[in-house]
Motif scaffolding. Structure first.
Motif, mmCIF file in Angstrom:
data_model
loop_
_atom_site.group_PDB
_atom_site.id
_atom_site.type_symbol
_atom_site.label_atom_id
_atom_site.label_comp_id
_atom_site.label_asym_id
_atom_site.label_seq_id
_atom_site.Cartn_x
_atom_site.Cartn_y
_atom_site.Cartn_z
ATOM 1 N N ARG A 254 0.956 -1.311 -0.056
ATOM 2 C CA ARG A 254 0.088 -0.017 -0.136
ATOM 3 C C ARG A 254 0.925 1.092 0.014
ATOM 4 N N LEU A 255 1.603 1.436 -1.057
ATOM 5 C CA LEU A 255 2.521 2.616 -1.213
ATOM 6 C C LEU A 255 1.879 4.086 -0.949
ATOM 7 N N SER A 256 0.568 3.848 -1.600
ATOM 8 C CA SER A 256 0.020 5.225 -1.353
ATOM 9 C C SER A 256 -0.641 5.657 -0.084
ATOM 10 N N ALA A 257 -0.148 4.917 0.841
ATOM 11 C CA ALA A 257 -0.505 5.227 2.357
ATOM 12 C C ALA A 257 0.263 6.454 2.932
ATOM 13 N N ALA A 258 1.289 6.750 2.340
ATOM 14 C CA ALA A 258 1.960 7.810 2.697
ATOM 15 C C ALA A 258 1.357 9.194 2.080
ATOM 16 N N GLY A 259 0.510 9.014 1.334
ATOM 17 C CA GLY A 259 -0.085 10.256 0.543
ATOM 18 C C GLY A 259 0.064 10.086 -0.847
ATOM 19 N N GLU A 260 -1.003 10.511 -1.616
ATOM 20 C CA GLU A 260 -0.772 10.215 -3.135
ATOM 21 C C GLU A 260 -1.232 11.550 -4.009
ATOM 22 N N LYS A 261 -0.491 12.316 -4.559
ATOM 23 C CA LYS A 261 -1.002 13.374 -5.327
ATOM 24 C C LYS A 261 -1.995 13.125 -6.369
ATOM 25 N N TYR A 262 -3.025 13.827 -6.346
ATOM 26 C CA TYR A 262 -4.144 13.442 -7.557
ATOM 27 C C TYR A 262 -3.575 13.744 -8.929
ATOM 28 N N LYS A 263 -3.939 12.867 -9.652
ATOM 29 C CA LYS A 263 -3.352 12.789 -10.990
ATOM 30 C C LYS A 263 -4.629 11.972 -11.923
ATOM 31 N N LYS A 264 -4.883 12.606 -12.982
ATOM 32 C CA LYS A 264 -6.007 11.840 -13.753
ATOM 33 C C LYS A 264 -5.904 10.492 -14.253
ATOM 34 N N LYS A 265 -4.700 10.303 -14.410
ATOM 35 C CA LYS A 265 -4.343 8.729 -14.874
ATOM 36 C C LYS A 265 -4.862 7.920 -14.002
ATOM 37 N N TYR A 266 -4.863 8.094 -12.543
ATOM 38 C CA TYR A 266 -5.240 7.318 -11.566
ATOM 39 C C TYR A 266 -6.806 6.929 -11.903
ATOM 40 N N ILE A 267 -7.583 7.857 -12.318
ATOM 41 C CA ILE A 267 -8.985 7.570 -12.517
ATOM 42 C C ILE A 267 -9.164 6.654 -13.711
ATOM 43 N N TRP A 268 -8.159 7.049 -14.756
ATOM 44 C CA TRP A 268 -8.164 6.129 -16.060
ATOM 45 C C TRP A 268 -7.799 4.738 -15.839
ATOM 46 N N GLN A 269 -6.972 4.539 -14.764
ATOM 47 C CA GLN A 269 -6.346 3.217 -14.580
ATOM 48 C C GLN A 269 -7.570 2.410 -13.997
ATOM 49 N N SER A 270 -8.534 2.998 -13.450
ATOM 50 C CA SER A 270 -9.712 2.477 -13.001
ATOM 51 C C SER A 270 -10.612 2.140 -14.104
ATOM 52 N N LEU A 271 -10.891 2.826 -14.755
ATOM 53 C CA LEU A 271 -11.946 2.664 -15.845
ATOM 54 C C LEU A 271 -11.530 1.794 -16.783
ATOM 55 N N LYS A 272 -10.079 1.477 -16.963
ATOM 56 C CA LYS A 272 -9.619 0.609 -17.976
ATOM 57 C C LYS A 272 -9.232 -0.654 -17.321
ATOM 58 N N ASP A 273 -9.424 -0.554 -16.165
ATOM 59 C CA ASP A 273 -9.228 -2.241 -15.545
ATOM 60 C C ASP A 273 -10.257 -3.061 -15.510
ATOM 61 N N TRP A 274 -10.271 -4.421 -15.899
ATOM 62 C CA TRP A 274 -11.271 -5.174 -16.045
ATOM 63 C C TRP A 274 -11.798 -5.547 -14.592
ATOM 64 N N LYS A 275 -10.892 -5.403 -13.593
ATOM 65 C CA LYS A 275 -11.485 -5.972 -12.427
ATOM 66 C C LYS A 275 -12.665 -4.860 -11.918
ATOM 67 N N THR A 276 -12.517 -3.547 -12.242
ATOM 68 C CA THR A 276 -13.439 -2.504 -11.894
ATOM 69 C C THR A 276 -15.019 -3.194 -12.458
#
Length: 505
Positions: A254-276
């Motif tokens: 859980r590398l994002s536990a220390a904080g993660e800056k918002y980037k649009k690509k994180y949203i697209w990663q979810s939308l393109k992931d078959w698991k979603t």
């Protein structure tokens, strides 16, 4: 250096701890921290308050079913069809705003966002007790959908920011068990509050909404202080304890536990992931049945021949049983370390319960089937929520995935309200058949998820997903998987797509 036949992913899995120079806040010494004592303290600060919030959330959402038994629809001159439409419109804004709410939650503080939502839906709940016609009913249900939209996915995401993947099942089960307690207490509270019928020239059903809404408003005000935001800012933790918790999560990928800056690509990663999309099918399989069960259980029991008060009281035992099984399954799921077969068993139990409801013409047998439904629907939710959340890394990606999955599950819940029609009482064969169909969708979706995750883990074991990492000689690394200056850079950028991440089955 490791043998060339050992893939990059295998080397990293074999060494889960970070080298000392890559630790979060390496200047802080955490050797004196007692992990078990610290986690118990975190449990006490995080879980009970979340359980209280969800208790109120579920009670306020479903108390309209109890109020209906006390002549609400007659008093405001609403037909059965209009009542079903009013229940349905709640879900459209509720589902629509869930993904966006989770993104906002991550960008703002949970104490601010969640507490504000709670306050607003408490006000809307009070307004339920002041309506006089169909238009008023539709309006307050739409507003309730808007104000409650972010609560459930927000709480799930918030829990995932504090605990390891293997711990989430029981944590979610404890907080979600409050939904079953809420269902049980809702019947008891409704019976008690209805005794106020005539006080202030208001009907008893109006007092149900007004008093429960006022309670929610009071709790919302306290929530601004009680919700502790994230580990890196929690007031009840010392600096060393904050660092310890974050390192603990990072060790669990859980590398994002220390904080993660918002980037649009994180949203697209979810939308393109078959698991979603597979997760959306899973949530469809249990969210629709959940709402059908919670909103129509009093009516179903009432139509089996019991009076309104007795029907409300008879909802208590199934919910109590659902609470017990939810906690038991949460503990079992974490200890087994695998969730698919447990989920399959729960869906199968739910299917058996609704097959009985479809075939039965005996009130006693139908009431027994209700227990089967409760023991399957409620435990399925935390078990599958923990499964989905634990297999998505990256704070923003996880927030979007949970928001989309939960939102889609909820929008499908709207379908049931037009299926439980008054003309089908007392057996409601059509409504029960639709619930059974949704459970089958859930069984198919969890099977797709299991097979897909197993195939992907095997590919990573073979090194097919290995990235090119500067300074590491890995014959299986491929540029199509990415090129990074370090392993940590790959982990942060790719989240659960990183070659060393292993999905839980």
């Amino acid at each position: 250096m490791s043998d060339e036949k050992t893939s990059l992913s295998e080397r990293n899995v074999a060494s889960p701890k970070f080298p000392s120079e890559e630790l979060y806040r390496p200047d802080v010494n955490t050797d004196g921290i007692d992990e078990r004592k610290l986690m118990r303290r975190i449990d006490l600060h995080v879980i009970p308050w979340l359980a209280l919030l969800y208790f109120l959330n579920f009670m306020d959402r479903g108390n309209i079913g109890n109020a209906k038994l006390y002549n609400m629809t007659t008093d405001i001159h609403v037909s059965d069809t209009q009542y079903l439409i009013a229940l349905t419109v709640y879900f459209f804004p509720y589902a629509l705003f869930e993904p966006a709410s989770n993104v906002i939650l991550r960008r703002l503080r949970p104490s601010i966002w969640l507490s504000s939502m709670i306050f607003l839906w408490g006000v809307v709940m009070v307004c339920h007790g002041l309506i006089h016609n169909y238009g008023g009913l539709v309006t307050v249900r739409v507003l309730l959908g808007v104000t409650e939209a972010g609560m459930y996915p927000g709480i799930v995401f918030y829990i995932s920011s504090w605990y390891k993947r293997a711990e989430m099942g029981i944590k979610i089960a404890f907080f979600f068990s409050s939904a079953t307690i809420s269902g049980a207490f809702s019947g008891l509270i409704s019976v008690a509050i209805h005794n106020m019928d005539g006080v202030g020239n208001l009907a008893g059903w109006r007092w149900i909404f007004i008093l429960e809404g006022l309670l929610t408003v009071v709790v919302a005000c306290a929530s601004y202080y009680m919700i502790q935001d994230y580990p890196e800012t929690a007031r009840f933790l010392s600096e060393e304890e904050r660092v310890f918790v974050i390192r603990r999560l990072q060790d669990d990928v859980r590398l994002s536990a220390a904080g993660e800056k918002y980037k649009k690509k994180y949203i697209w990663q979810s939308l393109k992931d078959w698991k979603t999309w597979a997760a959306m099918g899973i949530y469809m399989g249990f969210d629709g049945p959940l709402y059908a069960f919670s909103l129509f259980l009093p009516t179903i029991i009432n139509k089996l021949g019991f009076t309104a008060t007795r029907a409300n009281l008879l909802t208590v035992p199934p919910y109590a049983w659902g609470c017990i099984t939810t906690i038991a399954v949460g503990i079992l799921g974490d200890r087994l370390g695998t969730r698919y077969y447990l989920s399959l068993f729960l869906f199968a139990t739910g299917a058996a319960g609704y097959i009985i409801l479809i075939a039965s013409r005996s009130p006693a047998l139908s009431y027994f089937a209700v227990f089967l439904g409760a023991s399957a629907i409620y435990p399925s939710i935390p078990n599958n929520v923990a499964w989905v959340a634990g297999n998505v890394e990256g704070a923003y990606k996880r927030s979007v995935t949970l928001g989309m999955a939960i939102g889609f599950g909820n929008i499908n819940g709207a379908d049931f309200f037009k299926q439980y029609r008054a003309k089908d009482s007392p057996w409601y064969t059509t409504g029960h058949a639709i619930v059974l169909a949704y459970i089958v969708v859930g069984i198919i979706s969890i099977t797709v998820m299991r097979i897909g995750l197993q195939i992907e883990n095997a590919r990573r074991d073979r090194g097919e997903r290995d990235e090119i990492i500067d300074g590491i000689d890995n014959k299986r690394a491929d540029a199509k998987n990415g090129h990074y200056p370090s392993v940590e850079a790959a982990r942060l950028d790719k989240g659960d797509q990183w070659s060393g991440f292993r999905y839980s089955l």
